[in-house]
Motif scaffolding. Structure first.
Motif, PDB file in Angstrom:
ATOM      1  N   ALA A  27       7.572  -3.134 -13.531  1.00  0.00           N
ATOM      2  CA  ALA A  27       6.560  -2.991 -12.487  1.00  0.00           C
ATOM      3  C   ALA A  27       5.783  -1.686 -12.613  1.00  0.00           C
ATOM      4  N   LEU A  28       4.563  -1.743 -12.090  1.00  0.00           N
ATOM      5  CA  LEU A  28       3.782  -0.543 -11.804  1.00  0.00           C
ATOM      6  C   LEU A  28       3.852  -0.365 -10.296  1.00  0.00           C
ATOM      7  N   THR A  29       4.021   0.851  -9.825  1.00  0.00           N
ATOM      8  CA  THR A  29       4.015   1.089  -8.386  1.00  0.00           C
ATOM      9  C   THR A  29       2.749   1.836  -8.003  1.00  0.00           C
ATOM     10  N   TYR A  30       2.218   1.486  -6.828  1.00  0.00           N
ATOM     11  CA  TYR A  30       0.978   2.105  -6.352  1.00  0.00           C
ATOM     12  C   TYR A  30       1.174   2.538  -4.906  1.00  0.00           C
ATOM     13  N   ARG A  31       0.896   3.790  -4.642  1.00  0.00           N
ATOM     14  CA  ARG A  31       0.985   4.304  -3.278  1.00  0.00           C
ATOM     15  C   ARG A  31      -0.330   5.003  -2.934  1.00  0.00           C
ATOM     16  N   ARG A  32      -0.697   4.931  -1.662  1.00  0.00           N
ATOM     17  CA  ARG A  32      -2.020   5.412  -1.257  1.00  0.00           C
ATOM     18  C   ARG A  32      -2.002   5.949   0.161  1.00  0.00           C
ATOM     19  N   VAL A  33      -2.776   7.012   0.374  1.00  0.00           N
ATOM     20  CA  VAL A  33      -3.130   7.455   1.716  1.00  0.00           C
ATOM     21  C   VAL A  33      -4.646   7.517   1.772  1.00  0.00           C
ATOM     22  N   SER A  34      -5.190   7.590   2.972  1.00  0.00           N
ATOM     23  CA  SER A  34      -6.640   7.462   3.108  1.00  0.00           C
ATOM     24  C   SER A  34      -7.408   8.776   3.073  1.00  0.00           C
ATOM     25  N   THR A  35      -6.733   9.904   3.260  1.00  0.00           N
ATOM     26  CA  THR A  35      -7.454  11.173   3.277  1.00  0.00           C
ATOM     27  C   THR A  35      -6.693  12.238   2.516  1.00  0.00           C
ATOM     28  N   THR A  36      -7.444  13.234   2.054  1.00  0.00           N
ATOM     29  CA  THR A  36      -6.833  14.372   1.362  1.00  0.00           C
ATOM     30  C   THR A  36      -5.872  15.099   2.282  1.00  0.00           C
ATOM     31  N   ASP A  37      -6.208  15.171   3.569  1.00  0.00           N
ATOM     32  CA  ASP A  37      -5.355  15.868   4.527  1.00  0.00           C
ATOM     33  C   ASP A  37      -3.977  15.230   4.597  1.00  0.00           C
ATOM     34  N   GLN A  38      -3.922  13.887   4.580  1.00  0.00           N
ATOM     35  CA  GLN A  38      -2.639  13.207   4.603  1.00  0.00           C
ATOM     36  C   GLN A  38      -1.829  13.536   3.355  1.00  0.00           C
ATOM     37  N   LYS A  39      -2.548  13.643   2.229  1.00  0.00           N
ATOM     38  CA  LYS A  39      -1.860  13.916   0.960  1.00  0.00           C
ATOM     39  C   LYS A  39      -1.280  15.328   0.955  1.00  0.00           C
ATOM     40  N   LEU A  40      -2.063  16.284   1.508  1.00  0.00           N
ATOM     41  CA  LEU A  40      -1.652  17.679   1.450  1.00  0.00           C
ATOM     42  C   LEU A  40      -0.645  18.044   2.527  1.00  0.00           C
ATOM     43  N   HIS A  41      -0.797  17.454   3.719  1.00  0.00           N
ATOM     44  CA  HIS A  41       0.004  17.894   4.858  1.00  0.00           C
ATOM     45  C   HIS A  41       0.948  16.833   5.408  1.00  0.00           C
ATOM     46  N   GLY A  42       0.795  15.600   4.986  1.00  0.00           N
ATOM     47  CA  GLY A  42       1.673  14.544   5.487  1.00  0.00           C
ATOM     48  C   GLY A  42       2.781  14.239   4.498  1.00  0.00           C
ATOM     49  N   ASN A  43       3.659  13.336   4.898  1.00  0.00           N
ATOM     50  CA  ASN A  43       4.762  12.951   4.011  1.00  0.00           C
ATOM     51  C   ASN A  43       4.678  11.478   3.634  1.00  0.00           C
ATOM     52  N   SER A  44       3.514  10.843   3.890  1.00  0.00           N
ATOM     53  CA  SER A  44       3.375   9.416   3.650  1.00  0.00           C
ATOM     54  C   SER A  44       3.583   9.047   2.186  1.00  0.00           C
ATOM     55  N   LEU A  45       2.976   9.812   1.279  1.00  0.00           N
ATOM     56  CA  LEU A  45       3.113   9.494  -0.146  1.00  0.00           C
ATOM     57  C   LEU A  45       4.561   9.610  -0.609  1.00  0.00           C
ATOM     58  N   ASN A  46       5.247  10.652  -0.150  1.00  0.00           N
ATOM     59  CA  ASN A  46       6.655  10.822  -0.514  1.00  0.00           C
ATOM     60  C   ASN A  46       7.497   9.691   0.047  1.00  0.00           C
ATOM     61  N   SER A  47       7.180   9.292   1.280  1.00  0.00           N
ATOM     62  CA  SER A  47       7.917   8.192   1.895  1.00  0.00           C
ATOM     63  C   SER A  47       7.696   6.894   1.132  1.00  0.00           C
ATOM     64  N   GLN A  48       6.436   6.623   0.762  1.00  0.00           N
ATOM     65  CA  GLN A  48       6.139   5.417  -0.003  1.00  0.00           C
ATOM     66  C   GLN A  48       6.870   5.422  -1.349  1.00  0.00           C
ATOM     67  N   ARG A  49       6.853   6.571  -2.001  1.00  0.00           N
ATOM     68  CA  ARG A  49       7.516   6.655  -3.309  1.00  0.00           C
ATOM     69  C   ARG A  49       9.013   6.401  -3.177  1.00  0.00           C
ATOM     70  N   ARG A  50       9.630   6.987  -2.163  1.00  0.00           N
ATOM     71  CA  ARG A  50      11.069   6.801  -1.960  1.00  0.00           C
ATOM     72  C   ARG A  50      11.399   5.335  -1.700  1.00  0.00           C
ATOM     73  N   ARG A  51      10.606   4.684  -0.862  1.00  0.00           N
ATOM     74  CA  ARG A  51      10.859   3.285  -0.539  1.00  0.00           C
ATOM     75  C   ARG A  51      10.649   2.372  -1.755  1.00  0.00           C
ATOM     76  N   LEU A  52       9.602   2.645  -2.529  1.00  0.00           N
ATOM     77  CA  LEU A  52       9.339   1.841  -3.726  1.00  0.00           C
ATOM     78  C   LEU A  52      10.447   2.013  -4.759  1.00  0.00           C
TER      79      LEU A  52
END
Length: 207
Positions: free
Chosen positions: A9-34
């Motif tokens: 598989a290829l895994t793809y994770r995304r957030v909608s804004t740079t702010d989410q990428k820099l200050h949120g944990n959404s990408l890390n959460s997505q990566r962990r779940r995938l």
């Protein structure tokens, strides 16, 4: 899901804004779940992709890179995996178009937390439902932002460049509220007064 063991598989994770990428944990959460899903089901992750970009279309640098990689390695890839369907697309038509493109190469797109069984007769219907719900949510969010911006403008809360005659400022509650420019403000007021008297027209003011 025993049938997934040994798949790639290829895994793809995304957030909608740079702010989410820099200050949120959404990408890390997505990566962990995938990664947890792939580890638990014996899926080999060939490559991971992530980006901070709106999913309203597929003019996204990383998703285009993913598609290009998939085309070049289609015989080695079984799945493209995301956490939820809204991570892949918030546009029903474009999302289905991209999914069919992958299916044409023998690659299945699926969401680990909204899994669709490709052998189920209701698979296509449910996929459309998930994508349509994501698109609707995005439309509602866009409307809320627009209404908020309009209300802010009515209250003098410009988030962008201030109109001539005003400067960026804050109110007593430290919220954005433009302030009159002490130098240019009186000149703008004078121009409006002259224009309202019908002494000059709009073109003359602009020139």
């Amino acid at each position: 899901m025993e049938h997934l063991k040994g798949k790639t598989a290829l895994t793809y994770r995304r957030v909608s804004t740079t702010d989410q990428k820099l200050h949120g944990n959404s990408l890390n959460s997505q990566r962990r779940r995938l990664n947890t899903f792939c580890d638990n089901n014996g899926i080999v992750v060939l490559r991971e992709f992530e980006e901070d970009c709106s999913a309203k279309n597929f003019e996204r640098p990383v998703i285009q890179e993913l598609i290009k990689f998939a085309k070049s390695n289609k015989n080695k890839i079984d799945y493209i995996l995301v956490t939820d369907w809204d991570r892949f697309s918030r546009n029903t038509f474009k999302g289905l178009e991209a999914i069919n493109l992958m299916l044409g190469m023998g690659i299945e797109v699926n969401a680990i937390e909204e899994w669709q069984d490709p052998d189920s007769p209701s698979n296509v219907f449910m996929r459309v439902i998930h994508l349509a719900m994501s698109e609707q949510e995005n439309a509602h969010k866009s409307n809320r932002v627009k209404h908020g911006m309009r209300q802010g403008l009515k209250e003098g809360r410009y988030n962008g460049k201030q109109p001539i005659g005003y400067l960026p400022g804050r109110d007593k509650e430290d919220r954005v509220l433009m302030q009159p420019d002490k130098l240019k403000g009186p000149l703008i007021t004078q121009l409006f007064n002259v224009f309202s008297n019908g002494l000059i027209n709009q073109n003359q003011i602009l020139n």
